[in-house]
Structure formats: C-alpha cells, structure tokens
Design a protein around this motif. Structure first.
Motif, short mmCIF file in Angstrom:
data_model
loop_
_atom_site.label_atom_id
_atom_site.label_comp_id
_atom_site.label_asym_id
_atom_site.label_seq_id
_atom_site.Cartn_x
_atom_site.Cartn_y
_atom_site.Cartn_z
N LEU A 57 7.75 -13.42 46.14
CA LEU A 57 8.15 -13.85 44.80
C LEU A 57 6.97 -13.68 43.85
N ASP A 58 7.12 -12.75 42.92
CA ASP A 58 6.10 -12.50 41.91
C ASP A 58 6.55 -13.19 40.63
N SER A 59 6.07 -14.41 40.44
CA SER A 59 6.52 -15.21 39.30
C SER A 59 6.05 -14.61 37.97
N VAL A 60 4.85 -14.08 37.95
CA VAL A 60 4.31 -13.54 36.71
C VAL A 60 5.14 -12.36 36.22
N ASN A 61 5.54 -11.49 37.14
CA ASN A 61 6.31 -10.31 36.77
C ASN A 61 7.82 -10.52 36.87
N SER A 62 8.25 -11.75 37.19
CA SER A 62 9.68 -12.09 37.25
C SER A 62 10.44 -11.16 38.19
N THR A 63 9.85 -10.90 39.35
CA THR A 63 10.41 -9.94 40.30
C THR A 63 10.28 -10.46 41.73
N ILE A 64 11.23 -10.07 42.56
CA ILE A 64 11.13 -10.35 43.99
C ILE A 64 10.93 -9.01 44.70
N GLY A 82 15.44 -8.07 40.62
CA GLY A 82 14.75 -8.27 39.35
C GLY A 82 14.49 -6.95 38.66
N SER A 83 14.24 -7.03 37.38
CA SER A 83 14.03 -5.83 36.58
C SER A 83 12.79 -5.07 37.02
N GLN A 84 12.92 -3.76 37.17
CA GLN A 84 11.77 -2.96 37.59
C GLN A 84 10.70 -2.88 36.51
N ASN A 85 11.09 -3.13 35.26
CA ASN A 85 10.08 -3.09 34.20
C ASN A 85 9.45 -4.46 33.96
N THR A 86 9.74 -5.41 34.89
CA THR A 86 9.13 -6.74 34.90
C THR A 86 9.32 -7.50 33.58
N VAL A 87 10.39 -7.24 32.88
CA VAL A 87 10.67 -7.97 31.65
C VAL A 87 11.45 -9.23 31.99
N GLY A 93 24.04 -9.66 38.16
CA GLY A 93 24.54 -8.31 38.39
C GLY A 93 23.90 -7.69 39.60
N GLY A 94 23.66 -6.37 39.53
CA GLY A 94 23.05 -5.65 40.64
C GLY A 94 21.62 -6.11 40.88
N PHE A 95 21.09 -5.73 42.02
CA PHE A 95 19.77 -6.20 42.43
C PHE A 95 18.69 -5.90 41.39
N VAL A 96 18.61 -4.66 40.95
CA VAL A 96 17.55 -4.29 40.00
C VAL A 96 18.02 -4.36 38.56
N ASP A 97 19.29 -4.68 38.36
CA ASP A 97 19.79 -4.86 36.99
C ASP A 97 19.64 -6.31 36.54
#
Length: 264
Positions: A57-64, A82-87, A93-97
C-alpha cells in the motif's frame, strides 16, 4: 547526619535502579534491506501477503502495488489497483481505473478480497476479482459516527480495519470516535474457494482409495486368517452345504475331512 543522608540516597538510587525497565537483547536475528522504494518513487506504508506475492500500500501515491517474492533490488513492481498516474481521487470500477485518496490501511479476507481504509474519502473500499467497489461510507463526504446500512455509515478521520475470520466480519478500529465498528461479510467471503472449481475431487479420490485398499487388505489377509483359525471358517461355511458323492463314492464332507487330515 551527613552519613545518614548518604546512606538514604544510596538506598533510594538502588531501589530506582531495580524498578527501571531494562532491555533484554535476543540474539539470532538479522535486519536486511530487501526493497528500495526510494529508488522507484514508492512509499511502503503497509504490506499484505497475496497469492505467493505481496501487496504494498503506497499511501503517498494512492496506489496498491504487487511485488513478487523473494524481494530484491531487481523485484518487478506492478500496479494492482489505483490510478497508474498516482492522482488521488474517489472512483470505483476496474483495477487501474479506480482511484484512491491516500489510503492508510488494508486487510484481506479468506477468499482473497482486499478491503481498504480510505480516511480521506470517509469510505471502506473492496477490491475483488471484479474490480473496486465501495462497501461502507463515502456518500456523505464527511466524518462522524453513524451506524446502519453501509452507505449511510459515518467514520472518523482516523480509522483502520482488520478481517476476523472467526466471526466473518471486518472490525474497524475507529480511533477518532474511540469505538470498534463491525461490518458483517457474506459467508462466501469467509471460505477459501478453489479457483478451478474442482475442490470435490480430493475427497472423492480419498474415499475411493480407502475402499480399494480395504478390498486389497481383505484379499491378502484371508488365507492367513483361515490358516490360523483351525479351519473354523471353512467348517462353518460348509456346515449348511449339501453333500454329493464324487467319483470315489465319497461325499463332499468326507473329501473335506480327508483334506484336513492330509494337511495335519
């Protein structure tokens, strides 16, 4: 007088020394750095085991992120959810969406579903094989305390969660409200399922093997048992049989008796 004061101070110092906590070093452990997130712009906040890999869990980049084992400086890092652009944001929705907003904690159930504590979005999110959804909170967009249907629930701005398989539920440590909250899960999420759908094969094979082994043991041991029971089985089994004369004029009973005498 001075001697008495000195003695009292020594006694006081001795008592304090005995009551102070002390460290008890235990040998045999080694600390080793196995992943360098600082070289990949990754901020490890929490870690979970997942299907022979780990989820980070990368809290800073809002990504798993998902990373294979064993960890090394050459480990491959993939975006799991989580969003690949770390926004940061709030979207299912979908995993990376899907979007997260600096999540602080996550847990996993017996069926491999991941639950994420989303304090900034005041929600609890679920990551399943179908994608990302919201199972509690999030609709009001504010903090507070409210039980009831999941979408009407309110949490503080400081909480975490863990899965308790014994009660098939998530327990939320709502630190801001100084409470423990419970979210019951479907029973299907508390039982580990076979991905191939062939979980019934193992018990069937086990039962069939036991049956065949029983027959084999009976066949192998029957002559041994008959030889060590004094022919009781043979005499009992032939007690109710009709006797028929053979070519020598002997009945079947006479023939069995003769056979027994020869063996003796």
């Amino acid at each position: 007088m001075g001697a008495y004061c000195t003695g009292f101070l020594i006694l006081l110092f001795t008592l304090i020394s005995f009551t102070e906590p002390s460290l008890i070093p235990e040998e045999g452990y080694t600390v080793e750095t196995v992943f360098y997130g600082n070289k990949m712009d990754v901020y490890p906040h929490s870690i979970l085991p997942f299907n022979g890999e780990i989820l980070l869990l990368d809290s800073v980049n809002s990504t798993i992120l998902k990373i294979g084992l064993p960890l090394s400086k050459d480990s491959t890092v993939k975006v799991f959810a989580g969003s690949q652009n770390t926004v940061p944001g709030f979207g299912d929705g979908g995993f990376v969406d899907a979007q997260f907003n600096h999540p602080k904690g996550f847990t996993i159930d017996s069926n491999g579903n991941i639950y994420v504590a989303e304090r900034a979005n005041h929600a609890i999110r679920k990551i399943s094989k179908y994608g990302v959804s919201t199972i509690a909170g999030g609709t009001a967009g504010k903090t507070g305390h409210a039980d009831g249907p999941s979408q009407e629930a309110l949490f503080s701005n400081d909480y975490d969660l863990t899965f308790i398989p014994g009660i098939c539920a998530l327990l939320v440590s709502d630190r801001g409200n100084r409470m423990i909250r419970q979210i019951k899960l479907p029973s299907s999420d508390c039982v580990q399922h076979s991905e191939s759908g062939t979980h019934w094969i193992t018990p069937v094979i086990t039962s069939l093997t036991s049956f065949l082994l029983g027959i084999l043991v009976t066949v192998i041991l029957q002559p041994y048992i008959a030889a060590h029971t004094g022919g009781l089985w043979s005499s009992r089994s032939n007690a109710g049989m009709e006797t028929f004369p053979n070519n020598h004029g002997e009945t079947s009973g006479d023939e069995l008796l003769c056979h027994a005498k020869r063996n003796c």
